[in-house]
Design an enzyme around this catalytic site. Structure first.
Site, short mmCIF file in Angstrom:
data_model
loop_
_atom_site.label_atom_id
_atom_site.label_comp_id
_atom_site.label_asym_id
_atom_site.label_seq_id
_atom_site.Cartn_x
_atom_site.Cartn_y
_atom_site.Cartn_z
CD GLU A 199 -3.03 -0.99 0.29
OE1 GLU A 199 -2.97 0.32 -0.72
OE2 GLU A 199 -4.13 -1.39 -0.11
CB SER B 189 -27.97 -34.52 50.39
OG SER B 189 -29.48 -34.68 50.18
#
Length: 681
Positions: free
Chosen positions: A73, A333
């Site tokens: 680029e 329990s």
């Protein structure tokens, strides 16, 4: 004169620059991220305008990709001040020779200008504005900052912006380490993101990638062999969803600190992924409307490594949006180990002590076992492993429900009790409200030598004060772990060396399983979020298999349970003292004793003895009290005031606080007492 005019021109440019600055916000509008303990992405939230735009730092991106991007680029990016005259001249020549734009000549700074101030037209005026903006940007930002903003804002198709969002969506990973093929594709996409996005146009994306690879060979960034190898890799046409792990915890983090961009939790992504996969598959097996919740914590520091609030956050049929780790439910329990541990602390039982499992009436409360049958005489070890209800209530009646709740509060957990009711025996069988997080916090005490840790997941505001409370003594926790590690794993599950307990609430509404090794505690809840009954639901059948599978898929190495501390061991029943061979109570609730067991008797000091205050009041040598007979534990009193906590020792110490007659009394576990009167001189 020329210098003067030049100075005026420069001044005018600076004035214009200050008057019309580029729209560079101090902080870009990016997606909020929730990270795990190592910085890995757990969940991201789209921006208010609906884009996946993740904040990007240069050190989070593959350096080879950055090198390829600049070469493709803007190869003179680090040398120019926003405009590359050579690139512009080349673009102008190509336009003149071809009659069309061949290459734009835009620098990365100019592209950033277009991203922060987009314009529909590609006119000469818009190009001129981009050029001026690029000059302004270069004055205000460093090269690194320009790159980072470009990598955050570059378009990658659809609602994906920035290289991190693109890498996660197209490759399922962060861009820290990319293959050459992946890096080339990410370089190619921003030029024409909609035409090249691989999920819509895989062939176009592959062709664009290959052009980048050829350019990299020309620019000497890649060798021809590297480029050919990368070109041979296929481009996937699938777009992946961005990570959405731990949604309930992530939502809480966002609500508590909405202005933060990154929230770091104590969770581990690997553990979280494993637990969520187990929860989803388990819920599918269990049937519609059933959900699963899990909490996995480190008992050494209380940090939560995995937290699943529901089987599927987005499943409305299971009320997946409800966080069941924080919902208060009946624990069934699962509290029984703490009852047995307290009884062991007080010297009432040992593992091989016999205890009755027969119908019993506790002032109108008549507990029954889960299967409605009774085992008769069983050992304490068997009673806990089989989760028998009547023996647990017998022991809770002996140790006292208030004492059990006091230990829970010491551990930083306050159970929810029915309004205007004192704690009763039913709490031993689930008649109390706890959340899954509460339960796991209590069990950190069992895994950590009795010392519970306050759970934390990173969403807490400010420092967390650890409860640091002792839920049980260390020797009692070892005894409980020794018993629970002997419970048979559910069918099909491999042994892992964990101690675990299951529970089922009244009406088959909640199934629980909580297990731990030498470090980690994992709690599992199964049920319906609306508290509806699920026939056949039980802790052992429904929750325990999930517990073992979740431990296996957590990725955590198993830590052996600790060795027995000093004074802790398992004794055969034949070697127990007569007072520990059987646990039973009389009709009035007192502990029953063997007919051959003598009553307690104080043998020193003898009744009527005279005690020299000058000798006995010395802090270094208090008066020693001794007894014979009786059943431990023993409570000593001086003039009606307790001297210390009940103890199994047959000796105690007393510090007289004045002269005159004093009465010393000892009371054994069966409620029998002996007293002597002494005169302190």
């Amino acid at each position: 004169m020329v210098i003067f005019l030049a100075a005026i021109a420069v001044g005018a440019l600076y004035a214009l620059d200050r008057a019309y600055p580029p729209p560079l916000p101090a902080r870009l509008a990016v997606s909020t991220e929730v990270l795990d303990r190592d910085g890995a992405l757990l969940r991201a939230y789209a921006t208010p305008d609906g884009y996946w735009r993740l904040d990007t730092h240069l050190d989070e991106v593959d350096s080879r990709f950055v090198k390829m991007l600049i070469a493709y680029e803007d190869k003179r990016f680090f040398d120019h001040r926003g405009i590359d005259p050579l690139a512009l001249l080349r673009a102008a020549k190509q336009f003149a020779g071809n009659g069309r734009i061949v290459s734009g000549g835009s620098t990365l700074s100019m592209q950033l200008a277009r991203l922060i101030e987009p314009r529909e037209s590609r006119s000469f005026g818009s190009k001129l504005l981009q050029t001026l903006r690029a000059l302004q940007i270069e004055r205000r930002l460093s090269k690194t900052e320009i790159l980072q903003r470009y990598l955050t804002l570059a378009p990658y198709g659809g609602n994906l912006e920035g290289v991190r969002a693109a890498s996660l969506a197209y490759f399922g990973k962060e861009p820290r380490r990319l293959t050459v093929s992946q890096a080339a594709l990410l370089v190619a996409l921003p030029q024409l993101p909609e035409r090249r996005r691989p999920d819509r146009n895989r062939e176009g994306a592959q062709a664009a990638r290959d052009r980048v690879l050829k350019r990299m060979v020309t620019a000497s960034v890649l060798t021809e062999r590297e480029a050919n190898r990368a070109a041979a890799e296929p481009v996937s046409g699938t777009r992946l969803a961005l990570p959405a792990l731990a949604p309930h915890v992530a939502d809480i983090a966002l609500r508590k600190a909405p202005s933060e961009i990154r929230h770091k939790l104590t969770l581990s992504r690997r553990v979280q992924q494993g637990l969520e996969a187990v929860a989803a598959s388990a819920a599918a097996r269990l049937g519609p409307r059933i959900s699963v919740a899990m909490v996995l914590a480190d008992s050494l520091n209380g940090e939560i490594l995995g937290e699943v609030g529901s089987a599927d956050y987005f499943d409305g049929s299971r009320s997946g949006w409800i966080d069941m780790t924080r919902a208060v439910r009946s624990p069934g329990s699962t509290l029984k180990p703490f009852i047995y541990g307290l009884a062991m602390e007080q010297g009432l039982i040992a593992q091989e002590t016999l205890i009755e499992d027969r119908p019993a009436d506790f002032g109108g409360y008549r507990p029954r076992n889960f299967d409605m049958s009774y085992q008769g005489d069983v050992s304490v070890r068997q009673a806990l492993q089989l989760s028998l209800n009547v023996p647990a209530v017998r022991l809770l009646d002996a140790v006292g429900p208030s004492r059990l709740l006091a230990r829970f509060r010491q551990a930083g957990v306050t159970p929810a009790l029915p309004k205007a009711e004192a704690p009763g025996l039913a709490i031993g069988l689930g008649g109390v409200g706890l959340s899954l997080r509460n339960l796991v916090q209590l069990y950190t005490g069992l895994a950590n030598g009795g010392k519970a840790r306050t759970l934390r997941d990173g969403t807490e505001a400010g420092p967390i004060r650890d409860s640091g409370g002792m839920v049980l003594e260390e020797r009692a926790t070892w005894q409980i772990a020794d018993i629970l590690s002997g419970v048979k794993p559910p069918e099909g599950a491999a042994r892992r060396g964990i101690a675990y307990k299951t529970g089922t609430s009244y009406g088959y509404r909640d199934a629980w399983s909580v297990g731990y090794d030498g470090r980690y505690v994992l709690g599992v809840w199964v049920g319906r979020a609306d508290a509806g009954s699920v026939p056949g639901l039980s802790g052992y059948v429904s929750a325990a298999p999930i517990l073992f599978e979740a431990f296996a898929r957590s990725g955590l190495a198993a830590v052996p349970l600790p060795r027995a501390p000093a004074g802790a061991f398992r004794t055969a029943r034949s070697d127990l003292p007569v007072t520990l061979q059987r646990f039973s109570t009389t009709a009035d609730g007192l502990l029953a004793i063997s007919a051959t067991e003598p009553a307690p008797q104080i043998v020193f000091p003898p009744d009527g003895a005279h005690v020299d205050l000058a000798a006995a009041s010395s802090a270094a040598s208090p008066l020693v009290l001794k007894l014979q007979g009786g059943r431990a534990p023993f409570r000593w009193l001086a003039n009606g005031k307790p001297l210390e906590e009940p103890s199994r020792r047959r000796t105690a110490t007393w510090q007289p606080d004045g002269t005159g007659y004093s009465t010393l009394t000892v009371i054994d576990a069966a409620g029998r007492a002996a007293s002597v009167k002494v005169f302190v001189e």
